[in-house]
Write a protein that holds these residues in place. Structure first.
Motif, PDB file in Angstrom:
ATOM      1  N   MET A  32       3.797  -0.273  -5.607  1.00 36.68           N
ATOM      2  CA  MET A  32       3.813  -1.417  -6.506  1.00 36.68           C
ATOM      3  C   MET A  32       5.094  -1.385  -7.335  1.00 36.68           C
ATOM      4  N   ASN A  33       5.598  -2.574  -7.646  1.00 38.42           N
ATOM      5  CA  ASN A  33       6.623  -2.680  -8.676  1.00 38.42           C
ATOM      6  C   ASN A  33       5.965  -3.292  -9.911  1.00 38.42           C
ATOM      7  N   LYS A  34       6.715  -3.555 -10.920  1.00 38.56           N
ATOM      8  CA  LYS A  34       6.121  -4.041 -12.162  1.00 38.56           C
ATOM      9  C   LYS A  34       5.397  -5.362 -11.948  1.00 38.56           C
ATOM     10  N   GLU A  35       5.995  -6.260 -11.148  1.00 32.43           N
ATOM     11  CA  GLU A  35       5.395  -7.581 -10.932  1.00 32.43           C
ATOM     12  C   GLU A  35       4.091  -7.484 -10.153  1.00 32.43           C
ATOM     13  N   SER A  36       4.068  -6.671  -9.093  1.00 32.32           N
ATOM     14  CA  SER A  36       2.839  -6.554  -8.298  1.00 32.32           C
ATOM     15  C   SER A  36       1.746  -5.856  -9.092  1.00 32.32           C
ATOM     16  N   LEU A  37       2.127  -4.913  -9.949  1.00 30.01           N
ATOM     17  CA  LEU A  37       1.140  -4.260 -10.819  1.00 30.01           C
ATOM     18  C   LEU A  37       0.527  -5.273 -11.774  1.00 30.01           C
ATOM     19  N   GLU A  38       1.365  -6.111 -12.356  1.00 31.19           N
ATOM     20  CA  GLU A  38       0.864  -7.133 -13.278  1.00 31.19           C
ATOM     21  C   GLU A  38      -0.049  -8.122 -12.565  1.00 31.19           C
ATOM     22  N   LYS A  39       0.327  -8.515 -11.329  1.00 35.91           N
ATOM     23  CA  LYS A  39      -0.506  -9.435 -10.557  1.00 35.91           C
ATOM     24  C   LYS A  39      -1.846  -8.784 -10.193  1.00 35.91           C
ATOM     25  N   SER A  40      -1.805  -7.499  -9.876  1.00 42.40           N
ATOM     26  CA  SER A  40      -3.031  -6.786  -9.540  1.00 42.40           C
ATOM     27  C   SER A  40      -3.985  -6.751 -10.731  1.00 42.40           C
ATOM     28  N   ILE A  41      -3.431  -6.496 -11.904  1.00 44.01           N
ATOM     29  CA  ILE A  41      -4.250  -6.464 -13.118  1.00 44.01           C
ATOM     30  C   ILE A  41      -4.784  -7.852 -13.451  1.00 44.01           C
ATOM     31  N   GLU A  42      -3.939  -8.853 -13.285  1.00 48.84           N
ATOM     32  CA  GLU A  42      -4.324 -10.230 -13.625  1.00 48.84           C
ATOM     33  C   GLU A  42      -5.384 -10.789 -12.680  1.00 48.84           C
ATOM     34  N   THR A  43      -5.220 -10.564 -11.378  1.00 46.60           N
ATOM     35  CA  THR A  43      -6.118 -11.164 -10.379  1.00 46.60           C
ATOM     36  C   THR A  43      -7.288 -10.257 -10.014  1.00 46.60           C
ATOM     37  N   ARG A  44      -7.182  -8.974 -10.367  1.00 46.58           N
ATOM     38  CA  ARG A  44      -8.189  -7.968 -10.000  1.00 46.58           C
ATOM     39  C   ARG A  44      -8.302  -7.821  -8.477  1.00 46.58           C
ATOM     40  N   GLU A  45      -7.199  -8.114  -7.791  1.00 52.34           N
ATOM     41  CA  GLU A  45      -7.068  -7.842  -6.364  1.00 52.34           C
ATOM     42  C   GLU A  45      -5.725  -7.152  -6.154  1.00 52.34           C
ATOM     43  N   THR A  46      -5.632  -6.359  -5.071  1.00 49.31           N
ATOM     44  CA  THR A  46      -4.423  -5.570  -4.877  1.00 49.31           C
ATOM     45  C   THR A  46      -3.228  -6.398  -4.412  1.00 49.31           C
ATOM     46  N   TRP A  47      -2.121  -6.200  -5.110  1.00 44.98           N
ATOM     47  CA  TRP A  47      -0.816  -6.728  -4.742  1.00 44.98           C
ATOM     48  C   TRP A  47       0.145  -5.546  -4.627  1.00 44.98           C
ATOM     49  N   PHE A  48       0.995  -5.562  -3.631  1.00 44.31           N
ATOM     50  CA  PHE A  48       1.918  -4.459  -3.428  1.00 44.31           C
ATOM     51  C   PHE A  48       3.340  -4.983  -3.235  1.00 44.31           C
ATOM     52  N   TYR A  49       4.274  -4.033  -3.182  1.00 40.19           N
ATOM     53  CA  TYR A  49       5.661  -4.382  -2.876  1.00 40.19           C
ATOM     54  C   TYR A  49       6.020  -3.751  -1.542  1.00 40.19           C
ATOM     55  N   SER A  50       6.457  -4.577  -0.596  1.00 41.17           N
ATOM     56  CA  SER A  50       6.850  -4.090   0.727  1.00 41.17           C
ATOM     57  C   SER A  50       8.279  -3.580   0.677  1.00 41.17           C
ATOM     58  N   ARG A  51       8.458  -2.300   0.959  1.00 45.23           N
ATOM     59  CA  ARG A  51       9.806  -1.725   0.943  1.00 45.23           C
ATOM     60  C   ARG A  51      10.630  -2.196   2.138  1.00 45.23           C
ATOM     61  N   SER A  52       9.964  -2.497   3.249  1.00 44.77           N
ATOM     62  CA  SER A  52      10.699  -2.942   4.440  1.00 44.77           C
ATOM     63  C   SER A  52      11.122  -4.407   4.332  1.00 44.77           C
ATOM     64  N   ARG A  53      10.207  -5.247   3.827  1.00 48.25           N
ATOM     65  CA  ARG A  53      10.509  -6.676   3.693  1.00 48.25           C
ATOM     66  C   ARG A  53      11.114  -7.020   2.333  1.00 48.25           C
ATOM     67  N   GLN A  54      11.002  -6.085   1.407  1.00 49.12           N
ATOM     68  CA  GLN A  54      11.516  -6.274   0.045  1.00 49.12           C
ATOM     69  C   GLN A  54      10.945  -7.530  -0.601  1.00 49.12           C
ATOM     70  N   GLU A  55       9.603  -7.595  -0.559  1.00 46.93           N
ATOM     71  CA  GLU A  55       8.913  -8.722  -1.183  1.00 46.93           C
ATOM     72  C   GLU A  55       7.495  -8.314  -1.548  1.00 46.93           C
ATOM     73  N   LEU A  56       6.884  -9.104  -2.439  1.00 48.86           N
ATOM     74  CA  LEU A  56       5.494  -8.856  -2.817  1.00 48.86           C
ATOM     75  C   LEU A  56       4.568  -9.268  -1.689  1.00 48.86           C
ATOM     76  N   TRP A  57       3.434  -8.586  -1.573  1.00 49.73           N
ATOM     77  CA  TRP A  57       2.413  -9.044  -0.636  1.00 49.73           C
ATOM     78  C   TRP A  57       1.029  -8.802  -1.216  1.00 49.73           C
ATOM     79  N   HIS A  58       0.195  -9.784  -0.998  1.00 48.33           N
ATOM     80  CA  HIS A  58      -1.186  -9.773  -1.484  1.00 48.33           C
ATOM     81  C   HIS A  58      -2.081  -9.288  -0.359  1.00 48.33           C
ATOM     82  N   LYS A  59      -2.728  -8.136  -0.525  1.00 47.17           N
ATOM     83  CA  LYS A  59      -3.583  -7.588   0.514  1.00 47.17           C
ATOM     84  C   LYS A  59      -4.698  -8.572   0.854  1.00 47.17           C
TER      85      LYS A  59
END
Length: 208
Positions: A32-59
């Motif tokens: 996770m980066n800061k943005e995906s962590l914040e989204k995870s806390i806000e939505t109560r669903e997991t969000w991550f940061y893809s190191r290969s694609r260099q973008e956020l992704w919602h599981k």
């Protein structure tokens, strides 16, 4: 602790270990980066940061296999997370319940938990796996497809069989019927998202 106190690495990332809140099985390791962590806390669903694609992704955004967050914990150095979730399907992109399905030790892995109740841990994990993957032809899949009413009916039937076997003083039959009852109770606990650990905690509290 506030989100600002979480320590991200030099790339702005923090490892997040995702764990099934019910079975305690480790499902995956992501970042996770800061943005995906914040989204995870806000939505109560997991969000991550893809190191290969260099973008956020919602599981589960495309597969539907979302992960509802029950709790998020950080370690003593504030540089790693454990995310406890209720998964709506497989965690692995290959369709398996967990990304950690393969063992380097193979059959020796059973020695990790040599207690007399190890089979309950294994059975709870297998039931969770069946619910996530829903393999065709599996009896546990059938129970989850039919829903809580069918599961409750089976619990009632097996409880009745236990009573009959006990009244008949038939230990051979009794052990089989109790095994059936325990299995169906574990399926019910999974359907209700109630960890076996919480039931055991009640027993421990009563014992005190």
């Amino acid at each position: 602790m506030t989100n600002d106190q979480i320590k991200f690495d030099e790339k702005g990332l923090i490892p997040a270990i995702v764990q099934d809140a019910t079975s305690k099985e480790v499902l995956t390791l992501a970042y996770m980066n800061k943005e995906s962590l914040e989204k995870s806390i806000e939505t109560r669903e997991t969000w991550f940061y893809s190191r290969s694609r260099q973008e956020l992704w919602h599981k589960g955004a495309t597969s539907g296999n979302t992960q509802k967050i029950v709790d998020m914990r950080y370690d003593c150095d504030s540089d790693a997370l454990v995310v406890l979730v209720l998964p709506a399907g497989p965690a692995c992109h290959k369709g398996s319940y967990t990304c950690f399905s393969d063992s380097l030790l193979q059959d020796e892995a059973i020695r990790v938990n040599p207690t007399r109740f190890a089979i309950l841990d294994e059975l709870e994990r297998t039931i969770a796996e069946r619910e996530a993957e829903m393999p065709d032809g599996a009896y546990t899949t059938y129970l989850f497809e039919k829903g809580v009413d069918k599961i409750l009916k089976k619990v009632g039937e097996e409880a009745g069989e236990v009573i009959i076997a006990a009244k008949n003083r038939d230990p051979e039959e009794l052990k089989w019927e109790v095994a059936d009852l325990l299995y169906h109770v574990l399926v019910l606990l999974r359907e209700q998202k109630l960890p076996l650990d919480e039931v055991l905690a009640v027993l421990e509290e009563r014992h005190k």
